[in-house]
Design a protein around this motif. Structure first.
Motif, PDB file in Angstrom:
ATOM      1  N   UNK A  82       0.837  -1.205   0.000  1.00 48.36           N
ATOM      2  CA  UNK A  82       0.000   0.000   0.000  1.00 48.36           C
ATOM      3  C   UNK A  82       0.871   1.253   0.000  1.00 48.36           C
ATOM      4  N   UNK A  83       1.889   1.270   0.857  1.00 50.90           N
ATOM      5  CA  UNK A  83       2.786   2.425   0.915  1.00 50.90           C
ATOM      6  C   UNK A  83       3.493   2.629  -0.420  1.00 50.90           C
ATOM      7  N   UNK A  94      -0.985   2.517  -9.740  1.00 53.28           N
ATOM      8  CA  UNK A  94      -0.587   1.561  -8.705  1.00 53.28           C
ATOM      9  C   UNK A  94      -1.663   1.389  -7.635  1.00 53.28           C
ATOM     10  N   UNK A  95      -2.310   2.471  -7.242  1.00 52.14           N
ATOM     11  CA  UNK A  95      -3.373   2.371  -6.240  1.00 52.14           C
ATOM     12  C   UNK A  95      -4.536   1.547  -6.783  1.00 52.14           C
ATOM     13  N   UNK A  99      -6.261  -3.731  -5.861  1.00 46.12           N
ATOM     14  CA  UNK A  99      -7.327  -4.730  -5.785  1.00 46.12           C
ATOM     15  C   UNK A  99      -6.820  -6.129  -6.106  1.00 46.12           C
ATOM     16  N   UNK A 100      -5.748  -6.224  -6.922  1.00 43.60           N
ATOM     17  CA  UNK A 100      -5.198  -7.539  -7.264  1.00 43.60           C
ATOM     18  C   UNK A 100      -4.479  -8.169  -6.072  1.00 43.60           C
ATOM     19  N   UNK A 375       6.518   1.362  -8.263  1.00 44.08           N
ATOM     20  CA  UNK A 375       5.058   1.289  -8.207  1.00 44.08           C
ATOM     21  C   UNK A 375       4.536   0.219  -9.144  1.00 44.08           C
ATOM     22  N   UNK A 376       3.523  -0.495  -8.700  1.00 45.06           N
ATOM     23  CA  UNK A 376       2.950  -1.558  -9.525  1.00 45.06           C
ATOM     24  C   UNK A 376       2.396  -0.996 -10.835  1.00 45.06           C
ATOM     25  N   UNK A 377       2.793  -1.628 -11.932  1.00 45.53           N
ATOM     26  CA  UNK A 377       2.342  -1.304 -13.295  1.00 45.53           C
ATOM     27  C   UNK A 377       2.761   0.080 -13.765  1.00 45.53           C
TER      28      UNK A 377
END
Length: 503
Positions: A82-83, A94-95, A99-100, A375-377
């Motif tokens: 989350x951070x 990323x936020x 959900x994944x 960050x994710x993606x």
């Protein structure tokens, strides 16, 4: 002592609670049946599970969750994710991706609903479902897939997506079996739409987007501009799923569980009917993995099966399992040679070299953001800007590298902690049940040790932890392991107390 060690929610006599629990259990039966094939079916099934759990929680006032030593690393990993997402280079992406990560809640939902009495049954349902997918894959290969494009006209809206020799097998998510079906698909979409096309090129499955469809194009008799018609038998099997990677990763987990059940029965009862059924199921699941031509998953299957053999096999079994694995590897090597690009068997193909290049670029950037990552993606908006090659965004194809790149090195350390904790818990529980009369429960735990080993081995060169369908199966299995490990440890402790009092 027993009431303190078991979830009191299970002991409720409330008719509503009992009904809700049955609904949740039915949802898990559906999930076990759908998980190897359909993410939509699996999500609907889990929604039923969640509804049943929620009603039971309201009726009893107890969620049924269990405290374990896994909670700390899991929640630290979740909090760090989350951070990382909030501090991402592209936080809006990323936020939304968070959900994944919520798939880990299946770990707790499983603990709250599944019992020792139905755990083996649920696993067997998923194994049978995986076997059915393997058998269908054989049929799919014999039937053939899509149509081979012998030529593509210069006016075709697909000319940027399909080259001569490629195979078109899905258009807008629907499988096609003739050029006429492609023509009808083009005419059915609204003007201005970019058609989604699934293509098999040099043995690899890729998703591409065509040029925009126009009114003038839709008025033509043959708007696709593709000439051809025969199906291909040179493709990587994927059962009823869309992609062979997801299919092979799930089959690998199921193959280890099946082998564990078989070896546990062989060790204690000889070559009985259960062992023979497990051996047949293991062979079909291994065949399904071989048909996907996934080199890394074949190696992961071998690694996990070797762990199982070393832990429990005795006598002839110590030689029969490795011999069977050699046959599976030989078959897999032949299928890779026949199905994939030239030199793929020796990891000298474009796919392998591209993976190495992408991994090298990813590693070189990790130290730019070592704490919270990129960050994710976030790489999706900066692929070429950050030095990654080509236009197709592949990811780093490695769970450790992807976690370090996306969420930072601390996230990688926490993930390793989670995996180590799972491994220690599972192996300890397997040792406790090794000499007990509960052979199927022992076999499930034994298979779980191989599944964890295989999953981890594959994760080194595949981002399987980021594949939602695979991650769901992994967390579900770990929840079942907690149920068996904690309940049997509790029962053993109670038995020891009773024996001591009897003395």
């Amino acid at each position: 002592m027993i009431s303190a060690l078991h979830s009191p929610a299970f002991d409720s006599k409330s008719p509503l609670a009992l009904l809700a629990r049955r609904v949740a259990t039915a949802g898990f039966v559906l999930y076990a049946a759908f998980a190897p094939h359909s993410i939509a079916g699996a999500e609907i099934a889990l929604a039923i599970v969640g509804l049943g759990w929620l009603v039971r929680t309201i009726a009893t006032g107890k969620a049924g969750f269990r405290r374990t030593k896994l909670d700390l690393p899991i929640w630290l990993f979740f909090a760090w994710t989350i951070a990382s997402s909030c501090l991402s280079q592209e936080p809006q992406i990323s936020v939304a991706k968070l959900q994944s990560v919520c798939v880990l809640f299946l770990f707790y939902l499983t603990q709250a609903i599944v019992t020792r009495g139905n755990a083996v049954f649920l696993v067997c349902i998923m194994i049978l479902s995986g076997v059915a997918g393997s058998i269908y894959s054989v049929y799919d290969l014999l039937r053939g897939r899509g149509i081979v494009a012998e030529a593509v006209s210069g006016e075709s809206p697909l000319r940027m997506s399909v080259a001569p020799g490629d195979v078109v097998w899905r258009v807008d998510g629907r499988r096609i079996y003739s050029v006429d079906e492609i023509e009808r698909a083009i005419k059915a979409v609204p003007s201005g739409t970019n058609l989604r096309v699934s293509v098999i090129t040099r043995g690899e499955h890729v998703e591409r987007t065509s040029l925009a469809i126009t009114d003038q194009l839709k008025q033509l008799d043959a708007p696709s501009g593709i000439m051809g018609g025969s199906p291909t038998h040179r493709f990587r099997a994927s059962g009823w799923t869309r992609h062979y990677e997801t299919f092979s990763e799930i089959l690998q987990i199921l193959a280890q569980l099946t082998l564990g059940l078989g070896l546990a029965n062989l060790k204690n009862h000889g070559a009985n009917l259960r062992f023979k059924l497990a051996a047949a199921a293991s062979a079909l699941l291994a065949l399904g993995i071989a048909l996907t031509a996934m080199r890394t998953v074949l190696v992961a299957l071998t690694a996990g099966a070797c762990v199982l053999t070393i832990r429990v096999a005795r006598g002839k079994a110590r030689f029969l399992v490795p011999a069977a694995l050699v046959l599976v590897l030989a078959l897999g090597a032949f299928i890779v040679w026949q199905t994939r690009a030239e030199q793929a068997l020796w990891f000298r193909d474009d796919s392998a070299s591209l993976r190495l290049t992408v991994a090298y670029v990813g590693v070189s950037r990790i130290m730019l953001h070592p704490i919270f990552g990129h960050g994710m993606d976030a790489m999706h908006l900066h692929w070429n800007e950050w030095g990654f090659p080509g236009q197709e965004m592949l990811g780093l194809h490695s769970t450790p590298l992807q976690l370090a790149f996306d969420r930072g090195i601390p996230a990688l350390a926490l993930w390793l902690w989670v995996m180590a904790a799972f491994w220690l818990m599972t192996t300890r529980a397997e040792r406790i049940l090794r000499d007990s009369p509960k052979k199927n429960q022992h076999g499930l735990l034994l298979g779980a040790t191989g599944a964890i080993a295989g999953f981890f081995a594959s994760s080194l060169v595949n981002y399987n932890f980021g594949d939602g369908e695979v991650a769901l199966v992994f967390w579900w299995l770990m929840g079942i392991v907690v149920v068996l490990a904690r309940d049997n440890t509790a029962a053993r402790f109670v038995s020891a107390v009773e024996i001591s009092k009897g003395r």
